[in-house]
Design a protein around this motif. Sequence first.
Motif, PDB file in Angstrom:
ATOM      1  N   LEU A  46       0.818  -1.211   0.000  1.00 29.52           N
ATOM      2  CA  LEU A  46       0.000   0.000   0.000  1.00 29.52           C
ATOM      3  C   LEU A  46       0.852   1.262   0.000  1.00 29.52           C
ATOM      4  N   ALA A  47       2.020   1.214   0.596  1.00 32.31           N
ATOM      5  CA  ALA A  47       2.943   2.356   0.605  1.00 32.31           C
ATOM      6  C   ALA A  47       4.337   1.847   0.930  1.00 32.31           C
ATOM      7  N   ALA A 151       5.103   9.634  -5.105  1.00 34.56           N
ATOM      8  CA  ALA A 151       4.968  10.151  -6.476  1.00 34.56           C
ATOM      9  C   ALA A 151       3.900   9.397  -7.256  1.00 34.56           C
ATOM     10  N   ASP A 152       3.728   8.131  -6.968  1.00 28.37           N
ATOM     11  CA  ASP A 152       2.694   7.330  -7.638  1.00 28.37           C
ATOM     12  C   ASP A 152       1.301   7.819  -7.253  1.00 28.37           C
ATOM     13  N   ARG A 160       4.164   0.705 -10.201  1.00 27.34           N
ATOM     14  CA  ARG A 160       3.266  -0.448 -10.184  1.00 27.34           C
ATOM     15  C   ARG A 160       3.468  -1.370  -8.989  1.00 27.34           C
ATOM     16  N   LEU A 161       4.194  -0.907  -8.001  1.00 24.99           N
ATOM     17  CA  LEU A 161       4.386  -1.750  -6.812  1.00 24.99           C
ATOM     18  C   LEU A 161       3.158  -1.751  -5.914  1.00 24.99           C
ATOM     19  N   CYS A 162       2.489  -0.611  -5.825  1.00 25.77           N
ATOM     20  CA  CYS A 162       1.379  -0.461  -4.874  1.00 25.77           C
ATOM     21  C   CYS A 162       0.027  -0.816  -5.481  1.00 25.77           C
ATOM     22  N   THR A 177      -7.516  16.240  -2.843  1.00 19.93           N
ATOM     23  CA  THR A 177      -6.805  16.925  -1.758  1.00 19.93           C
ATOM     24  C   THR A 177      -5.592  16.132  -1.273  1.00 19.93           C
ATOM     25  N   PHE A 178      -5.230  15.085  -2.010  1.00 15.08           N
ATOM     26  CA  PHE A 178      -4.146  14.198  -1.576  1.00 15.08           C
ATOM     27  C   PHE A 178      -2.863  14.964  -1.260  1.00 15.08           C
ATOM     28  N   LEU A 179      -2.454  15.839  -2.155  1.00 15.21           N
ATOM     29  CA  LEU A 179      -1.192  16.550  -1.971  1.00 15.21           C
ATOM     30  C   LEU A 179      -1.197  17.395  -0.701  1.00 15.21           C
TER      31      LEU A 179
END
Length: 195
Positions: A46-47, A151-152, A160-162, A177-179
Amino acid sequence: MQFEVSNLYHIYNRGNNKQPIFFNRDNYLYFLTKVKKHIQPNCDILAWCLMPNHFHFLLHANIATVKIVKENPIEINALTEGIRLLLSSYTQGINKQNNTTGNLFQQKTKSKCITDGDKNYGYTTFQYTHQNPFKANLVRRLEDWEFSSFADYAGLRNGRLCNKALAFSLFAINEKTFLSDSYKELPDDLLKKIF
C-alpha cells in the motif's frame, strides 16, 4: 513473522548499527527489483519508502501472504520467506559491490499489525511512510523524494508496486486533496501506535 489475511502491517528495518543500506541510486533501484520479485507477489503493498539507512512498507495481507512455503523445522509463510530472501539477496549484492562481508541489516525485521484498534492507524502509517524523507530534511517537498510511493499517489509517476485502488478504498483518500493532506502534521499519540 505471523500474518493474518486482511490485516495491515507496518514492516521496517534499518542498517546494522544504523549504518547506510543504500550507497547510490542504483542500490535503491536494485532493492526495488528485489521487492518486486520477493514481496509484491505475497501481499498488497500500500505504501513504501526507502531511506538511506532504513525502509518502511505498509502491507495488506492476503491469501498469498499466509501460504506456508516451508515446514521444517517450523512453518514459514510466503511473506516472511519473501522478506528473508529480499534482505539476504540484497545484502549479498551490496557486500559484493562494497567488497565487504557480514550483515547489512539489523537481525530482526519489525512487523507491527496496525489493524487492531483505531481505524486511523493504517492511514497514519501511510502518511508517515511518505513524510519520512521530508521530516528527515532530505527534501524540501514530499514529491521530490524518488524512492517512495508518494509520487505514484500524487500522479507524478506510474509506479506499479502499490495496490493504489485498495489504499484509496481502505483509507478513504481524496485524490483531489491528496497533496495538501499529505503535509498535515500527524498526531504523536497515533505515531506511537504504529511501531
